[in-house]
Design a protein around this motif. Structure first.
Motif, PDB file in Angstrom:
ATOM      1  N   PRO A  20       4.174  -6.077  -3.524  1.00 36.44           N
ATOM      2  CA  PRO A  20       3.681  -5.777  -4.904  1.00 36.44           C
ATOM      3  C   PRO A  20       2.960  -4.465  -4.874  1.00 36.44           C
ATOM      4  O   PRO A  20       2.179  -4.228  -3.764  1.00 36.44           O
ATOM      5  N   ALA A  21       2.761  -3.882  -5.978  1.00 34.48           N
ATOM      6  CA  ALA A  21       2.053  -2.656  -6.067  1.00 34.48           C
ATOM      7  C   ALA A  21       0.488  -2.939  -5.805  1.00 34.48           C
ATOM      8  O   ALA A  21      -0.304  -2.082  -5.515  1.00 34.48           O
ATOM      9  N   ASP A  22       0.025  -4.212  -6.185  1.00 34.44           N
ATOM     10  CA  ASP A  22      -1.418  -4.468  -5.786  1.00 34.44           C
ATOM     11  C   ASP A  22      -1.869  -4.637  -4.584  1.00 34.44           C
ATOM     12  O   ASP A  22      -3.083  -4.912  -4.173  1.00 34.44           O
ATOM     13  N   VAL A  23      -1.132  -4.422  -3.366  1.00 29.45           N
ATOM     14  CA  VAL A  23      -1.467  -4.733  -2.024  1.00 29.45           C
ATOM     15  C   VAL A  23      -2.523  -3.764  -1.749  1.00 29.45           C
ATOM     16  O   VAL A  23      -3.402  -4.166  -1.319  1.00 29.45           O
ATOM     17  N   GLU A  24      -2.557  -2.604  -2.037  1.00 31.05           N
ATOM     18  CA  GLU A  24      -3.665  -1.597  -2.044  1.00 31.05           C
ATOM     19  C   GLU A  24      -4.949  -2.255  -2.405  1.00 31.05           C
ATOM     20  O   GLU A  24      -5.936  -2.102  -1.913  1.00 31.05           O
TER      21      GLU A  24
END
Length: 174
Positions: free
Chosen positions: A127-131
């Motif tokens: 998912p894009a929220d990993v960072e």
């Protein structure tokens, strides 16, 4: 038939001497035949239990000394002792286990890399929220580390306060 304690003790001593004699003869025979000399081999050849050899220090010492001697007909320069061969086997076993462990680690890393590549190639991806999550985890880890450091400092202060309190109580009680 006599069963006095003295007779039984003499019979027991004679039996022990006969068995010790058989052990020494078996030891000489094994050495003459160039066979392996060990406590088990000598006991087997003499028809006695290994514990007899271990219980009698003179027999045990004789077996160990004979095992350390070179077999008949060998020259001193070409002889390899059993202990050195065992040490070589242990070293080679250790040497073989190191590459095996290294191969296992490399296989695990390759498997993880291939798994990650397959995950990314499948389009599922992370998912894009990993960072953002990774940053938050790092912040929380740092916060936890700071709190542990602070707790350790307070524990030291508490220990010092307790020591001072004990010293004051000792002075008051004198």
């Amino acid at each position: 038939m006599t069963t006095s304690p003295e007779y039984l003790a003499k019979a027991r001593a004679a039996d022990s001497e006969r068995r010790k004699s058989r052990v020494l003869k078996a030891l000489d025979q094994l050495a003459a035949d160039g066979e392996e000399i060990s406590v088990s081999a000598v006991a087997r050849a003499a028809g006695v239990h290994r514990s007899l050899i271990h219980r009698h220090n003179d027999l045990h010492t004789a077996v160990l000394a004979r095992a350390a001697e070179p077999p008949p007909g060998t020259t001193a320069g070409t002889q390899v002792s059993r202990q050195s061969l065992l040490a070589d086997v242990a070293n080679l076993t250790a040497r073989n286990s190191r590459p095996s462990a290294h191969i296992t680690r490399l296989e695990r890393r390759l498997s993880e890399a291939l798994g990650q590549a397959a995950w990314e190639a499948s389009g599922l991806g992370a998912p894009a929220d990993v960072e953002t999550l990774t940053r938050r985890v790092t912040e929380l880890e740092q916060q936890s580390l700071d709190l542990r450091t602070e707790l350790a400092e307070r524990d030291e202060d508490l220990t010092a306060a307790r020591a001072a309190n004990r010293e004051l109580m000792n002075q008051i009680n004198r």
